[in-house]
Design an enzyme around this catalytic site. Structure first.
Site, PDB file in Angstrom:
ATOM      1  N   HIS A   1       0.827  -1.209   0.000  1.00 37.49           N
ATOM      2  CA  HIS A   1       0.000   0.000   0.000  1.00 37.49           C
ATOM      3  C   HIS A   1       0.855   1.250   0.000  1.00 37.49           C
ATOM      4  O   HIS A   1       1.968   1.252   0.521  1.00 37.49           O
ATOM      5  CB  HIS A   1      -0.964   0.021   1.190  1.00 37.49           C
ATOM      6  CG  HIS A   1      -0.291  -0.094   2.527  1.00 37.49           C
ATOM      7  ND1 HIS A   1       0.096  -1.308   3.047  1.00 37.49           N
ATOM      8  CD2 HIS A   1       0.064   0.838   3.451  1.00 37.49           C
ATOM      9  CE1 HIS A   1       0.653  -1.118   4.239  1.00 37.49           C
ATOM     10  NE2 HIS A   1       0.649   0.178   4.504  1.00 37.49           N
TER      11      HIS A   1
ATOM     12  N   HIS B   1       0.533   5.352   1.091  1.00 40.00           N
ATOM     13  CA  HIS B   1      -0.213   6.391   1.790  1.00 40.00           C
ATOM     14  C   HIS B   1      -0.176   7.659   0.936  1.00 40.00           C
ATOM     15  O   HIS B   1       0.892   8.037   0.439  1.00 40.00           O
ATOM     16  CB  HIS B   1       0.460   6.730   3.129  1.00 40.00           C
ATOM     17  CG  HIS B   1       0.555   5.581   4.085  1.00 40.00           C
ATOM     18  ND1 HIS B   1      -0.261   5.468   5.185  1.00 40.00           N
ATOM     19  CD2 HIS B   1       1.379   4.506   4.123  1.00 40.00           C
ATOM     20  CE1 HIS B   1       0.068   4.368   5.862  1.00 40.00           C
ATOM     21  NE2 HIS B   1       1.056   3.770   5.244  1.00 40.00           N
TER      22      HIS B   1
HETATM   23  P1  5GP Z   1       1.738   0.762   7.384  1.00 39.63           P
HETATM   24  O1  5GP Z   1       1.615  -0.731   7.201  1.00 39.63           O
HETATM   25  O2  5GP Z   1       2.157   1.467   6.132  1.00 39.63           O
HETATM   26  O3  5GP Z   1       2.601   1.137   8.556  1.00 39.63           O
HETATM   27  O4  5GP Z   1       0.341   1.363   7.748  1.00 39.63           O
HETATM   28  C1  5GP Z   1      -0.863   0.664   7.745  1.00 39.63           C
HETATM   29  C2  5GP Z   1      -1.969   1.685   7.733  1.00 39.63           C
HETATM   30  O5  5GP Z   1      -3.186   1.005   7.712  1.00 39.63           O
HETATM   31  C3  5GP Z   1      -1.985   2.623   8.947  1.00 39.63           C
HETATM   32  O6  5GP Z   1      -1.919   3.962   8.502  1.00 39.63           O
HETATM   33  C4  5GP Z   1      -3.302   2.301   9.632  1.00 39.63           C
HETATM   34  O7  5GP Z   1      -3.913   3.428  10.177  1.00 39.63           O
HETATM   35  C5  5GP Z   1      -4.120   1.694   8.509  1.00 39.63           C
HETATM   36  N1  5GP Z   1      -5.100   0.712   8.954  1.00 39.63           N
HETATM   37  C6  5GP Z   1      -4.893  -0.282   9.847  1.00 39.63           C
HETATM   38  N2  5GP Z   1      -6.014  -1.027   9.992  1.00 39.63           N
HETATM   39  C7  5GP Z   1      -6.928  -0.487   9.152  1.00 39.63           C
HETATM   40  C8  5GP Z   1      -8.296  -0.823   8.852  1.00 39.63           C
HETATM   41  O8  5GP Z   1      -8.887  -1.754   9.379  1.00 39.63           O
HETATM   42  N3  5GP Z   1      -8.922  -0.035   7.937  1.00 39.63           N
HETATM   43  C9  5GP Z   1      -8.307   1.015   7.315  1.00 39.63           C
HETATM   44  N4  5GP Z   1      -9.025   1.715   6.440  1.00 39.63           N
HETATM   45  N5  5GP Z   1      -7.024   1.360   7.577  1.00 39.63           N
HETATM   46  C10 5GP Z   1      -6.357   0.624   8.480  1.00 39.63           C
END
Ligand code: 5GP
Length: 140
Positions: A103, A105
């Site tokens: 993903h 951001h």
């Molecule tokens: P990363 O893996 O890049 O550190 O971030 C994962 C992102 O996923 C975080 O910004 C977090 O807020 C988001 N996130 C985690 N769980 C969920 C979820 O259930 N739904 C959504 N829409 N975002 C999520």
């Protein structure tokens, strides 16, 4: 690196097993609101096909995702009348990744305003309102 886990939260979102605020979708990618937004309008962009991150993604997966990242960057900039856009992407736990489905951001940014700290749950209604704004802002 471990294999792709099809029980990760974004795989569940893709399958519709848990709800999300979808703002854009095509055959190969999905964009939806982050539930812990570090700025108003914080969007996540993912491929619909499985891969953990940049390290195991194919060039084709990266190509389709980055095209949607660009669409969303323009959409959030317009929707929030932003001065700029931050794009972040993390790989494996040591690289800051928490959800193991590739993903990006996409965050609209305003001069002099810092991103909020990570891990703070957003307001559900406000996120839904921001999703409406982003959907309305999309052109082409
Ligand atoms: P990363 O893996 O890049 O550190 O971030 C994962 C992102 O996923 C975080 O910004 C977090 O807020 C988001 N996130 C985690 N769980 C969920 C979820 O259930 N739904 C959504 N829409 N975002 C999520």
């Amino acid at each position: 690196m471990t294999d792709y886990d099809s029980d990760n939260i974004f795989a569940k979102i893709l399958r519709g097993e848990i709800p999300s605020n979808r703002v854009y979708e095509d055959d190969e990618t999905l964009a939806f609101m982050d539930i812990m937004p570090r700025a108003d309008g914080h969007v996540l962009v993912i491929p619909k096909s499985p891969c953990r991150n940049v390290l195991d993604a194919t060039p084709e997966q990266l190509a389709v995702v980055i095209a949607t990242v660009q669409k969303m960057a323009k959409a959030v900039k317009a929707a929030f009348d932003a001065d700029g856009v931050t794009i972040q992407q993390f790989n494996e736990a040591a690289g800051g990744q928490e959800v193991f489905h590739l993903h990006f951001h996409v965050l609209p940014r305003h001069e002099g305003i810092s991103m909020r700290p990570p891990g703070q749950m957003g307001d559900f209604d406000l996120i839904a309102e921001h999703a409406d704004r982003i959907r309305s802002a999309q052109v082409g």
